[in-house]
Design an enzyme around this catalytic site. Structure first.
Site, PDB file in Angstrom:
ATOM      1  N   ARG A  81       0.836  -1.206   0.000  1.00 19.84           N
ATOM      2  CA  ARG A  81       0.000   0.000   0.000  1.00 19.84           C
ATOM      3  C   ARG A  81       0.869   1.253   0.000  1.00 19.84           C
ATOM      4  NH1 ARG A  81      -4.522   0.196   4.485  1.00 19.84           N
ATOM      5  NH2 ARG A  81      -2.747   0.703   5.807  1.00 19.84           N
ATOM      6  N   GLU A 107     -16.459   5.557   4.568  1.00 22.22           N
ATOM      7  CA  GLU A 107     -15.714   4.963   5.690  1.00 22.22           C
ATOM      8  C   GLU A 107     -15.668   5.943   6.849  1.00 22.22           C
ATOM      9  OE1 GLU A 107     -11.465   4.388   5.270  1.00 22.22           O
ATOM     10  OE2 GLU A 107     -11.393   5.737   3.567  1.00 22.22           O
ATOM     11  N   LYS A 113      -2.668   6.384   1.477  1.00 27.13           N
ATOM     12  CA  LYS A 113      -2.548   6.817   2.870  1.00 27.13           C
ATOM     13  C   LYS A 113      -1.614   8.026   2.949  1.00 27.13           C
ATOM     14  CE  LYS A 113      -2.420   4.417   7.313  1.00 27.13           C
ATOM     15  NZ  LYS A 113      -3.645   4.973   7.858  1.00 27.13           N
TER      16      LYS A 113
END
Ligand code: PLP
Ligand code: COI
Length: 340
Positions: A83, A221, A185
């Site tokens: 990620r 989310e 992220k």
């Protein structure tokens, strides 16, 4: 354990604690250096660093777990490395090779072994890898140099109380744009979430839930965790969207639900006006682990799922199985744990 540290392991929250050693590696002239452990938790960087002005930085979060036999293991660090690679690609930063990422995490855990909470306390060692663009650049363009670092700290629950239901409210703000950076992220996503989070907390909620930025009809989310719901037909459902962060915990729960608990699973749209389809709901993430959702406030009404006080039985089973795998009590799928 190598040293003793005086910590009340069972009452830790999610707050910064300076541990002894952190890993630092620098990228200059097209390559990463060897990297090393350092005691100093301060970084000195140019005032013109892109990380400071334009948010050219990304981070990860993963944990080390103390097993019953005293050994320590990491949970799916390869997934965090992958990620982070995507975050780097999106922000034009040099990627960290997967082996270097995992090696850095292992070095940091070993060097701070005495901070890994004992088995049975529920606490873990949280690792925070990050990359920042540094050096002298004032135009909006990629930095000439980068720093990759990993530090760690012992942590308890992210949401107060841990495995107890909390209520969320739906935010009017968006966490990410439809074709923006929601799926990686990067710090900018979090800077923008602080105010909506504060508004929710001031109104007595644990955090807010974001809706999809295009139509504002579907659950996206939480600020720091993905959403899941359990339908009345025992299906584990979690939203699918290009602007949510692909949670490693969520991916793991999809597997646990199907392979360990024989539940149906699906990633699909979750409409905010159809919460009735769920008998239980939760938030999941590395820091949040599984946090049961008591209720969600939307348009001034609180929709309660299982209970505002008690944990639903399927949420409990998901939690027990996931934590069982992470702490080494339940056999993990191949490649999920890395023993240190
Ligand atoms: N969503 C957001 C916005 C997060 O910050 C996190 C935390 O990393 C998650 C979801 C959960 O992801 P993971 O399970 O990989 O920690
Ligand atoms: C994590 O769960 O690792 C996170 O990064 C969440 C949050 C503390 C930002």
């Amino acid at each position: 354990m190598s040293k003793q540290v005086d910590i009340d392991w069972s009452h830790l929250g999610f707050t910064y604690i300076k541990t002894d050693q952190r890993y630092v590696s620098r990228w200059q002239e097209g390559q990463w250096d060897q990297g090393k452990l350092v005691g100093d938790n301060m970084l000195t960087i140019s005032e013109a660093s892109t990380a400071l002005h334009y948010g050219q930085q990304c981070f990860e979060g993963l944990k080390a777990y103390r097993r019953k036999d005293g050994k320590i293991q990491l949970f799916r660090p390869d997934q965090n490395a992958k990620r982070m690679k995507k975050s780097c690609e999106r922000l034009l930063m040099p990627e960290i090779p997967e082996e270097k990422f995992i090696d850095a995490c292992i070095q940091v855990v070993r060097a701070n072994e005495h901070y890994v909470p004992p088995y049975g306390t529920g606490a873990t060692l949280y690792l925070r890898p990050f990359i920042i663009g540094v050096g002298d650049t004032i135009g909006v363009s990629p930095a000439p140099e980068y720093i990759f670092s990993v530090f760690c700290m012992p942590v308890g629950p992210y949401f107060k109380g841990g495995m107890v239901p909390v209520n969320f409210t739906v935010s009017d703000y968006d966490r990410a744009a439809p074709q923006g950076t929601g799926a990686v992220k990067v710090g900018g996503n979090y800077a923008g979430s602080m105010m909506p989070h504060q508004v929710a907390v001031d109104r007595g909620f644990a955090d807010c839930i974001y809706l999809d930025p295009k139509t504002h009809t579907k659950i996206e989310e939480v600020g720091a965790a993905n959403f899941f719901g359990i339908t009345k037909a025992d299906q584990f459902i979690t939203p699918q969207s290009p602007s949510i962060l692909p949670s490693i915990t969520k991916q793991s729960l999809l597997h646990v639900a199907k392979e360990y608990l024989s539940l149906g699973t699906e990633e699909r749209d979750v409409y905010i006006d159809k919460l009735d389809e769920f008998k239980e709901a939760g938030a999941c993430g590395t820091a949040a682990v599984i946090t049961p959702i008591g209720g969600i406030e939307y348009q001034e009404k609180l929709h309660v799922f299982y209970s505002e006080k008690e944990v639903g039985p399927i949420t409990q089973k998901l939690y027990d199985t996931l934590c069982g795998i992470q702490f080494g009590d339940v056999e993990a799928p191949k490649g999920w744990v890395v023993e240190i």
